[in-house]
Write an enzyme that holds these catalytic residues in place. Structure first.
Site, PDB file in Angstrom:
ATOM      1  N   ASP A 409       4.478  12.343   1.046  1.00  0.00           N
ATOM      2  CA  ASP A 409       3.476  11.427   1.585  1.00  0.00           C
ATOM      3  C   ASP A 409       2.658  10.802   0.457  1.00  0.00           C
ATOM      4  O   ASP A 409       2.114  11.522  -0.387  1.00  0.00           O
ATOM      5  CB  ASP A 409       2.566  12.246   2.519  1.00  0.00           C
ATOM      6  CG  ASP A 409       1.618  11.383   3.311  1.00  0.00           C
ATOM      7  OD1 ASP A 409       2.103  10.666   4.209  1.00  0.00           O
ATOM      8  OD2 ASP A 409       0.401  11.416   3.031  1.00  0.00           O
ATOM      9  N   GLU A 438       7.439   8.321   0.033  1.00  0.00           N
ATOM     10  CA  GLU A 438       6.811   7.457   1.034  1.00  0.00           C
ATOM     11  C   GLU A 438       5.692   6.662   0.373  1.00  0.00           C
ATOM     12  O   GLU A 438       4.520   6.955   0.549  1.00  0.00           O
ATOM     13  CB  GLU A 438       6.262   8.283   2.215  1.00  0.00           C
ATOM     14  CG  GLU A 438       5.784   7.435   3.372  1.00  0.00           C
ATOM     15  CD  GLU A 438       4.269   7.325   3.517  1.00  0.00           C
ATOM     16  OE1 GLU A 438       3.830   6.679   4.469  1.00  0.00           O
ATOM     17  OE2 GLU A 438       3.512   7.875   2.684  1.00  0.00           O
TER      18      GLU A 438
END
Lengths: 683, 683
Positions: A409, A438
């Site tokens: 993330d 990401e």
């Protein structure tokens, strides 16, 4: 540095030279001889990323092509090898011959058999015997006397040392030559057999070792070919009032596998903090029943190495991993390096976090916005290196539970050196672990994350909707970027409910799934896409009542779903090599800007998928388009057998130019397999 | 490498991790800490030639621009400097701030004052105070409490050490802040004055030294801006029956200078061999009066450090050099590394040459063609390093006679390492020496010679005749190649009598001279061009009765000559900075493919030359073309004053689009200077 190398000879009869004047000033140290190195030039090796500072990527067993400019002074015949070996250990280099392409460009290939890090380089030399052969052939053809040339070749052949099988060949040739008369002798020396032997054992002049030694990261197939499905485990109970469990996810596995996916990815599964917990739709105050954001990791129940108590236990998670494997599915976990204010680390390791002058902890912020349910890790200062080791241990912990894929993330908000170290560290022990970055940020940071090791990357695909946007972006991704950047085309994510899907209904979902699945060898969707769930927070790209902040229950069988199409896409991908590698994208002429036509091709041109997409979800469009007959060396009037992969129909396309009309209500896409005559003959 | 760095903490309460399992296998050596280096990323520095393996070039005193991608994780404000110093010695780095351009690209400049080798690099860091300032401005504007932010800034200001002038500024600021109330204090801390101080003395976090240190070769003006005139000294007597002398050349100097040239270049001036001497028009047998090819260097009269006896003596050559300097002309000599079979070196140093098995010397050849008046130097084997030193001493010998420019004959047939060494060696002692590579070969070798040090290069210009050929070639030369490749546009040479000139007559000569002189900052011509001498050996690009093999005498005043135009071209070049640097080529829209229209522009847009050329020497052509008003931020309907530089006329062009008709018989080219209003205001 104003010194000069010594003249090799005394030269008294001429005007005193500048060099000899200089000599009187020279310090009494022996100067180095001029370097003769690099007479054969090797330049512009490809792939070479950032001047060799980053590794190229390929998959195990795949053909990896290395090119280089190779040339030298004069007109000698050159020869070159590509060399490769495992990066670790002191293994010997393997080598394979390179071939001249054009304009001093050479090309060679090898196939790294295993996953792991490799090194590769290029070696080139002047092939003295081959030069002799070319020149002597010309002289002989022109009727010139070549008796001295024969002597020269004999000397070379005598001086060449042969091992193993070549020793026998060499001895036999030498015997034949010494027995022969002058004419026959020349014939033997100029023969292809002698040329082949001498290319292996003959003199190699000026072998160049100046080419850079470059790194290649070899990954398993899933890094470059896979289909991802994302779901929130807590929403899998079949009841929005009841918190789902890992066992509920086990019950869902047949559904996901039936759709054809092979990676099942969960947002964070850890305990969720209470302090400043977010409510539904990202509201700042949570109700007592609100489960909170899964990204506010950590509570009294534990942190990054614990599971949310209502999801189950480490043991039930392991059962889920095993069940997934039994269904041919891999589990991917989210690695979100951030903590809720209740994370155990904050008390255990206050030095890993940022503190204000008043002794309070520093929340995440993007001034003037504040994110008070999250605190960020402090990667340097006192956090270093303790928190680096701890975060690596989180990955290793979940790897031990059977997880081999991590979706990271927001990696672009943490230090690049940390990721470089973490990925190298984990892959040294576990080379099959795959990290997906990401990062939705500026292009150069997204590329950098791939360069320092992320095996897969999110992309701008969700925001590339028009024909020119898609073609431009694919051209960029399949160019030099493809050496190191593996795009994962998600059609939606819990964070991205694209406007095109919000407004375009079922046809839009068919379009975007088809594009993702046939443009990129890695694609993914977030649960709900298959039933065209796209209700937004008005005016934003967010989903209404997002699962990020609450438990949902969707009817996955509801009318208008596109499950059949998704199933077909994954089936078609698995059956067609052209869709299993990113490269081989060929945009085709299409007269209507609303209709995108492209082919996906294997390098050998033995698999070709033609995709026609009406990008306008509302209107019927007609386009004139071209079938790429030229890729198969077929004339413009050739007929080509074609299979419609969505309905199994077979038909023949006559000639290069065709017209098609597509009604989005009837199905906005066509996916055809072209079957040129040569393939049918081989079949 | 399967080892892992040590966890910083003991962690007993969780499932045993893979890391701790690995630990038991670790050898008892202290592993390195993970590297924190490179948090601020510096990539894609430009110019960076071949990953930093070759030096960029610029001229002394010129503005040298360095760009780089600079970014980091998160949202901190970044800052960067370009750093430079002399390559030799241990001098301190100078530095100048870089500015953000776009898309993570930054740019900075410096001006190397002297000729010689420099190093440059980029440094970047996270500017903690600037980040604080940006965030605090936003928070303050949103009405948030920033008292803690004030404390943070005070801490930074207190901790920053200032020297010299900055110490006074810092003390004054600290005093003002401690006297002020909270509101005023914030105002002072957020002020531009504080920002400026803190950008110099404030904390720099994660300073990156990972950028490559690159090399810059700084040359004198003549390397990048000069006009060459080539002649055969032996043809300068004014009588084809009498061998010219250096004194005859002295008499020709006013003529050459009057045409506006500043470099006067001679083919080899050395003794010429007798053995296998070439006759007129390259015939294999010379008559008794034939002087031979100037490239068959060496006889009983001497070799590379001697002059042909009929030309004069070293002393008369030195007189010529002095006279040339007095006329503002530099002498350039030919450096042809080859020998006639009579060269003294062959007896003195047989090991410098190639010998056949039968004891005969190996002549130059390109099988089946033989060049029996020439033998080549053998650069490796026993010739090394002796002949390397001898060849360097040839250059130093002529340098001592006052020569500082050498045109190197066929460098691509001699080893690249030799040239790299020779140029570095000579320039270390004499940094003002310029080498011009006469390589007409494949593009990558031509580029390589420039990369390893040749300050100037011949080009394909003589074979670029059509509009698209010229625009394509100029686009290539003025792109990344311009960082290291300095083209010298010769319109003809003794070896190249282009077909276009053979057939196009006077208009063709006007066209090609105009193109060369206004497209490239270095151009040249070989004597006879100014009188449109272009009689060929039929069907070949050779001159008939070439001066390479015989003495000629041309009437340089003959009717139809284009001396006035050449004089004008050199005058225009000297008066207009846009023509003094290769970059700044702007092809312009022209509706007729036979009419080439382009602008040459300075980076500051304060000098702009518009050139219109009818490339067809036979026919009148009309074209619609565009005047680049947009380059001066002028609207499409603007009027722009224009000066015709060939006849001095002034007129006004109204608007962007115009039409012109050009009759080649009246003069096939127009050269205009655009005078936008802003410049007139400044004038």
């Amino acid at each position: 540095m104003n010194e000069l190398d010594p003249p090799a000879r005394a030269k008294g009869r001429r005007v005193k030279s500048a060099a000899s004047e200089q000599k009187t000033e020279r310090k009494p140290v022996a100067p180095a001889l001029p370097s003769q190195d690099g007479r054969v030039i090797i330049e512009n090796v490809a792939p070479e990323i950032d001047g060799g500072r980053a590794a190229a990527k390929c998959k195990a067993g795949a053909v990896f092509t290395v090119e280089a400019d190779i040339f030298s002074d004069g007109h000698d015949v050159l020869a070159a090898d590509v060399l490769w070996r495992k990066a670790e250990g002191d293994g010997a280099w393997s080598r394979a011959g390179m071939a001249f392409v054009d304009n001093d460009r050479w090309s060679g290939v090898f196939s790294p058999p295993d996953i792991g890090r490799y090194l590769y380089t290029v070696e080139a030399w002047r092939d003295t015997f081959a030069s002799w052969r070319r020149d002597t052939q010309k002289k002989s053809a022109a009727g010139q006397d070549v008796s001295l040339e024969i002597d020269e070749a004999m000397t070379m052949l005598e001086a060449s040392k042969a091992d193993g099988e070549d020793a026998g060949i060499a001895n036999e040739l030498r015997a034949r030559i010494s027995d022969a008369g002058a004419t026959d002798r020349l014939e033997v020396l100029l023969s292809a057999e002698t040329a082949a032997l001498m290319s292996r054992i003959g003199p190699r002049h000026g072998v160049s070792h100046r080419a850079p030694v470059l790194e290649l990261s070899v990954d398993r197939l899933a890094a470059s070919f896979s289909a991802w499905y994302e779901l929130f485990p807590r929403s899998q109970s079949g009841d929005a009032e009841r918190h789902g469990t890992f066992d509920d996810v086990v019950a869902k596995l047949p559904y996901i596998r039936d759709l054809g996916f092979d990676v099942l990815y969960f947002p964070p599964i850890h305990p969720i903090g209470r302090t400043n917990r977010k409510g539904r739709n990202n509201s700042l105050t949570a109700g007592p029943q609100d489960p909170g954001s899964v990204y506010a990791i950590g509570s009294e129940a534990g942190g990054h190495q614990d599971v949310h108590p209502e999801l189950g236990t480490i043991e039930s998670f392991r059962r889920l991993v095993s069940a997934a494997h039994a269904h041919g599915l891999e589990i991917a976990l989210d690695f979100a390096v951030q903590c809720s204010p209740d994370h155990p680390w904050i008390k255990e390791h206050p030095e890993w976090f940022d503190w204000r002058p008043d002794g309070t902890i520093k929340f995440a912020e993007n001034p003037p916005k504040k994110y008070e349910d999250i605190v960020n890790i402090h990667f340097d200062g006192e956090g270093y290196p303790g928190v680096w080791y701890a975060l690596r241990d989180v990955i290793l912990f979940w790897a031990e539970q059977g997880v081999r894929i991590f979706r990271v993330d927001n990696p672009h908000t943490k230090p690049i050196p940390f990721w470089r170290w973490l990925i190298r560290e984990v892959n040294s022990a576990l080379p099959d672990v795959i990290f997906l970055a990401e990062a939705f940020t500026r292009p150069k940071m997204m590329q950098k994350l791939a360069k320092i090791g992320f095996q897969q990357s999110y992309t701008y695909f969700t925001w590339r909707n028009t024909k020119s946007e898609i073609v431009t972006y694919m051209t960029e991704l399949t160019g030099e970027m493809a050496d190191y950047y593996r795009p994962n085309f998600f059609v939606n994510t819990p964070d991205i409910n694209p406007y095109y899907l919000q407004t375009g209904g079922r046809p839009a979902h068919l379009v975007r799934a088809t594009l993702a699945a046939t443009l990129s060898s890695v694609w993914g969707m977030y649960s709900g896409f298959e039933i065209c769930e796209a209700r937004p927070v008005p005016g934003r790209e967010e989903y209404l009542d997002s699962e990020k902040y609450e438990i949902r229950n969707f009817d996955l069988d509801r009318p208008g779903n596109i499950k059949d199409h998704i199933r077909a896409l994954n089936r078609i991908r698995n059956a067609n090599p052209a869709l299993q590698d990113l490269r081989g994208f060929l945009p085709l002429l299409s007269s209507n800007d609303q209709v995108l036509v492209y082919a996906r091709l294997t390098p050998a041109r033995d698999n070709c998928i033609l995709v026609i997409v009406n990008l306008d979800p509302y209107n019927v469009h007609t386009t004139q388009y071209e079938v790429p007959l030229w890729e198969f060396d077929l004339p413009d009037f050739a007929a080509i057998e074609t299979e419609d992969l969505l309905n199994g129909n077979r038909f023949v396309l006559y000639g290069k130019t065709h017209t098609i009309t597509i009604d989005p209500a009837q199905g906005p896409v066509a996916i055809w397999k072209l079957l040129p005559p040569s393939w049918r003959a081989g079949a």
